[in-house]
Design an enzyme around this catalytic site. Sequence first.
Site, mmCIF file in Angstrom:
data_model
loop_
_atom_site.group_PDB
_atom_site.id
_atom_site.type_symbol
_atom_site.label_atom_id
_atom_site.label_comp_id
_atom_site.label_asym_id
_atom_site.label_seq_id
_atom_site.Cartn_x
_atom_site.Cartn_y
_atom_site.Cartn_z
ATOM 1 C CG ASP A 1 -1.954 1.409 1.053
ATOM 2 O OD1 ASP A 1 -2.219 1.023 0.269
ATOM 3 O OD2 ASP A 1 -2.415 1.938 2.348
ATOM 4 C CG HIS A 2 1.409 4.127 -2.844
ATOM 5 N ND1 HIS A 2 0.163 4.556 -3.946
ATOM 6 C CD2 HIS A 2 2.382 3.880 -3.535
ATOM 7 C CE1 HIS A 2 1.502 3.763 -4.984
ATOM 8 N NE2 HIS A 2 2.587 4.011 -4.500
ATOM 9 C CE1 TYR B 1 -7.378 7.282 2.436
ATOM 10 C CE2 TYR B 1 -6.895 8.149 1.442
ATOM 11 C CZ TYR B 1 -7.319 8.101 2.389
ATOM 12 O OH TYR B 1 -7.153 8.932 3.353
ATOM 13 C CG HIS B 2 -3.251 4.049 -3.862
ATOM 14 N ND1 HIS B 2 -2.296 4.928 -4.481
ATOM 15 C CD2 HIS B 2 -4.521 4.511 -3.971
ATOM 16 C CE1 HIS B 2 -2.195 5.712 -4.579
ATOM 17 N NE2 HIS B 2 -4.053 6.009 -4.580
ATOM 18 N N PRO B 3 -4.384 -0.012 -1.784
ATOM 19 C CG PRO B 3 -6.572 -1.384 -1.172
ATOM 20 C CD PRO B 3 -5.608 0.009 -0.944
#
Length: 537
Positions: free
Chosen positions: A298-299, A473-475
């Site tokens: 994630d980011h 919010y980038h899983p």
Amino acid sequence: MNKNNEASEFDYVIVGAGSAGCVLANRLTADGKHSVLLLEAGPKDTNLWIHVPLGYGKLFKEKSVNWMYQTEPEPGLNGRQVFQPRGKVLGGSSSINGLLYVRGQHEDYDRWRQRGNAGWGYDDVLPYFKKAENQQRGADKYHGTGGPLPVSDWRHHDPLSEAFVTAAAETGIPTNPDFNGATQEGAGFFQTTTRRGRRASTAFSYLRPARKRPNLHIETSALAQRILFEGRRAKAIEYKQEDRVRTVRARKEILVSSGAYNSPQLLQLSGVGPADLLKQHGIEIVLDAPGVGNDLQDHMQVRLITRCAQKCTLNDVVNNPIRRMMAGIQYAALRKGPLTIAAGTSGAFFKTSPRLASPDIQIHFLPFSTDKMGEKLHALSGFTASVCQLRPESRGSLRIRSADPSVPPEIRINYLATETDRRAFIDGIRILRKILAAPALKAYAVAEVDPGSKVQSDDELLDFCRRTGSTVYHPTSTCRMGSDPLAVVDQRLRVRGIEGLRVVDASIMPDLMSGNTNAPTIMIAEKASDMILEDAR
């Protein structure tokens, strides 16, 4: 058959109507040859705030359209749990996200190909980005027009956001008019998935035009319970709707498009996953697949907040009843103004070290400030610039806690687990501070509110990251594509060791993109649609 159980049959069953699932539903029904059932655990996308760009702030903690997940306590963040919003509605996270259209770097996809994923290099995927796109600026070597997905420039003049781009140039970061063009590096304005000032989710862009097709059937509030197998062939889906368990069979394939959290969860619930985990929960093992739920990435972002000298921020609009009312009228009448703000107006991509081949940091600039995203804006005039490390080395996992599909999974991301990740944030903050101190922002920047000028040493900056760092919010990557023993899907996104089952969403990414994940997820589904239709012949 059980009276509480209804059976039906379609060529394809798609589980999840999100960024990928809506694309599949459109493309697989377009020629009229195949019947498709699209299952979505959430409701229809009727919430007003879904369609207003700035409405994403209202949807962060809106349980009716959001899974509202939390990580386990994160060791690298002082044991804090990190909130993980995920879309639970038609359009999935594309209905609640920050609307930024960022594809990532050419090198990301070439790296996928170099890891053994033939057909996934940049030259292979560019046609699918162009196919999806209806680019406001027109078609060129890197962009397409006439596709379902509107990609637009921001509809609001903001001097603060412009000053950030100028300030970046003053520190030596080139101005870049197109982060999705020849190169990503530089500072400029983000484009968004909007059409005339309204959000263009995949539910709007892809599903709405397809909804009246007789061969597409959509069921909302339908939570997938498990995939049913005959031997090692996926044959049916059990789903719960209005307290009734229903079963639907797939003549050709089941396509799991439930995202980086729910896709591996469904596989594990269905008996495809790490054998020891499945035994622990009394789940019959269909396939011991230890990679399912592994490699979670994630980011992370760390936000710097600056007090503004002029009352030109969104804080000033929201906290003034008259200005707030005028912004609402402007949006209602013209679809312009502050309500069109996405989760980044301008921004930058840069390298923290000259030895790097491509940028490792993304900056999101926002003309407002708040303690936490989705919460009340500050009373002061303030703006935010966040540091996001693009290619984290840290890896986590997704594991079911229970055989009950309604129980949220155990999410461990392990932010800041490696020295590379920690160093990137320290160096990224230092470079961002130089931008914020550049002449172009002198008329606006009064003082750094958070972390404040007293925080200077590496240890102090790292402590600030641990205390305040959160997700962008980038899983991704929990059902990773590849050919190694831990890879979950092959190059055609078929679950390895299983027939009749594919995963199509961000969970298949071999590793995380250097940018936002919505555009790449749509591309993956566009490419997958072609592969599925080819294999059906």
